[in-house]
Design a protein around this motif. Structure first.
Motif, PDB file in Angstrom:
ATOM      1  N   PRO A   1       9.646 -17.192  80.531  1.00 44.51           N
ATOM      2  CA  PRO A   1      10.359 -18.514  80.902  1.00 44.51           C
ATOM      3  C   PRO A   1      11.787 -18.953  79.892  1.00 44.51           C
ATOM      4  CG  PRO A   1       9.066 -19.254  82.306  1.00 44.51           C
ATOM      5  CD  PRO A   1       8.201 -18.017  80.795  1.00 44.51           C
ATOM      6  N   THR A   2      12.807 -19.162  79.739  1.00 42.65           N
ATOM      7  CA  THR A   2      13.452 -19.748  78.256  1.00 42.65           C
ATOM      8  C   THR A   2      12.521 -20.209  77.564  1.00 42.65           C
ATOM      9  OG1 THR A   2      15.868 -19.310  79.543  1.00 42.65           O
ATOM     10  CG2 THR A   2      15.358 -20.560  77.324  1.00 42.65           C
ATOM     11  N   GLN A   3      12.567 -21.436  78.184  1.00 42.88           N
ATOM     12  CA  GLN A   3      11.414 -22.421  78.053  1.00 42.88           C
ATOM     13  C   GLN A   3      10.309 -21.702  76.544  1.00 42.88           C
ATOM     14  OE1 GLN A   3      13.091 -25.994  76.961  1.00 42.88           O
ATOM     15  NE2 GLN A   3      10.945 -25.543  75.402  1.00 42.88           N
TER      16      GLN A   3
ATOM     17  N   ARG B   1       6.771 -16.854  84.218  1.00 42.31           N
ATOM     18  CA  ARG B   1       7.907 -15.970  83.766  1.00 42.31           C
ATOM     19  C   ARG B   1       8.745 -15.848  84.613  1.00 42.31           C
ATOM     20  NH1 ARG B   1       6.106 -10.571  87.822  1.00 42.31           N
ATOM     21  NH2 ARG B   1       5.626 -11.963  89.954  1.00 42.31           N
ATOM     22  N   ALA B   2       9.905 -15.268  84.570  1.00 40.73           N
ATOM     23  CA  ALA B   2      11.064 -15.441  84.599  1.00 40.73           C
ATOM     24  C   ALA B   2      11.643 -13.534  84.874  1.00 40.73           C
ATOM     25  CB  ALA B   2      12.407 -15.811  83.847  1.00 40.73           C
TER      26      ALA B   2
ATOM     27  N   ASP C   1      10.338 -21.978  72.432  1.00 37.48           N
ATOM     28  CA  ASP C   1       8.964 -22.410  71.680  1.00 37.48           C
ATOM     29  C   ASP C   1       7.976 -21.340  71.114  1.00 37.48           C
ATOM     30  OD1 ASP C   1       9.161 -24.860  73.025  1.00 37.48           O
ATOM     31  OD2 ASP C   1       7.043 -24.863  74.788  1.00 37.48           O
ATOM     32  N   PHE C   2       8.158 -20.827  71.504  1.00 34.63           N
ATOM     33  CA  PHE C   2       7.217 -19.189  70.756  1.00 34.63           C
ATOM     34  C   PHE C   2       8.204 -19.119  69.162  1.00 34.63           C
ATOM     35  CE2 PHE C   2       7.549 -14.992  68.989  1.00 34.63           C
ATOM     36  CZ  PHE C   2       5.908 -14.824  68.642  1.00 34.63           C
TER      37      PHE C   2
END
Length: 256
Positions: free
Chosen positions: A26-28, A20-21, A32-33
């Motif tokens: 997280p952005t990655q 998590r961010a 990916d989603f």
């Protein structure tokens, strides 16, 4: 302390232990989603070039027959699943005029809900299935290619051809970890009005992440022979194989 979820990630394609961010992923993980979602949508809406598929089968010395449903667009296919379960008038007439020779198996291919799956795996799976059927002397007629079809379409085609068993290879509904999965549905004594309880399914055919072509073909051979021997399919027929046939190093040349 190490989070055990991270160790489990290597065993599954499911989205676990993303991290998590702040209060979000997280952005990655988010990218990916979004990529997986885009691939799933593309698989559903991408048109299938059925004429080119038929040409590829001819190059493999396999006879095919292009049939059609009343569906004329992918949007209509999604809105009207009932129309994907029937042939149009012209295709019905062609089948009625065809001397199918009462084959053991009616082989059918449709893009279903994933044209990507059929484009990526359809030819290789068919080649393996055909090789196995011929090795067991199981007779099949021309391979029916139907754009925008549903599983129950196999009943009408199998019945018209006088086949003992109908087998349809179909692009499965894409998920967020698999947009290119093929499924095989087998029905003994195909006829309009059969229900899904009378079918056997082999799913998640998409090597290397899913079932290999050889494993899927081995299961299909077993189910086909048992269906014809016991005259049943669906909930009454279980996959009771002790072993799975090993993959052949090189399939033999296909000839009619």
């Amino acid at each position: 302390m190490t989070d055990p979820w991270f160790a489990l990630r290597r065993f599954t394609q499911a989205r676990i232990a993303l991290g998590r961010a702040g209060h979000a992923v997280p952005t990655q993980a988010l990218l990916d989603f979004q990529l997986a979602h885009a691939r799933a949508r593309d698989a559903v809406h991408f048109p299938w070039n059925v004429e080119r598929f038929a040409e590829d089968l001819r190059a493999m010395r396999l006879e095919s027959l292009i049939l059609r449903t009343p569906i004329r667009s992918r949007g209509e296919y999604l809105r009207r699943p009932d129309r994907g379960r029937m042939l149009d008038t012209e295709s019905r007439r062609r089948l009625d005029d065809l001397n199918g020779g009462d084959p053991d198996v009616a082989l059918i291919v449709t893009n279903g809900l994933s044209s990507t799956a059929v484009e990526r795996h359809g030819l290789s799976l068919l080649k393996t299935v055909v090789t196995c059927y011929r090795s067991r002397r199981i007779r099949f007629g021309p391979i029916a290619l139907v754009e925008n079809g549903r599983v129950a379409l196999s009943d009408e085609i199998g019945f018209a051809l006088g086949a003992r068993v109908a087998v349809i290879i179909v692009g499965e509904r894409p998920g967020l970890s698999a947009a290119d999965s093929l499924g095989i549905y087998l029905t003994y004594a195909p006829r309009p009005g059969n229900t899904d309880a009378q079918r056997n399914c082999i799913s998640n055919i998409r090597p290397p992440e899913g079932l290999s072509y050889e494993t899927a073909a081995a299961k299909l051979i077993y189910l086909t022979e048992e269906a014809m021997r016991r005259r049943i399919s669906g909930v009454g027929l279980k996959d009771e194989q002790d072993t799975v046939l090993p993959p052949s190093p090189e399939p033999p040349e296909l000839e009619r």
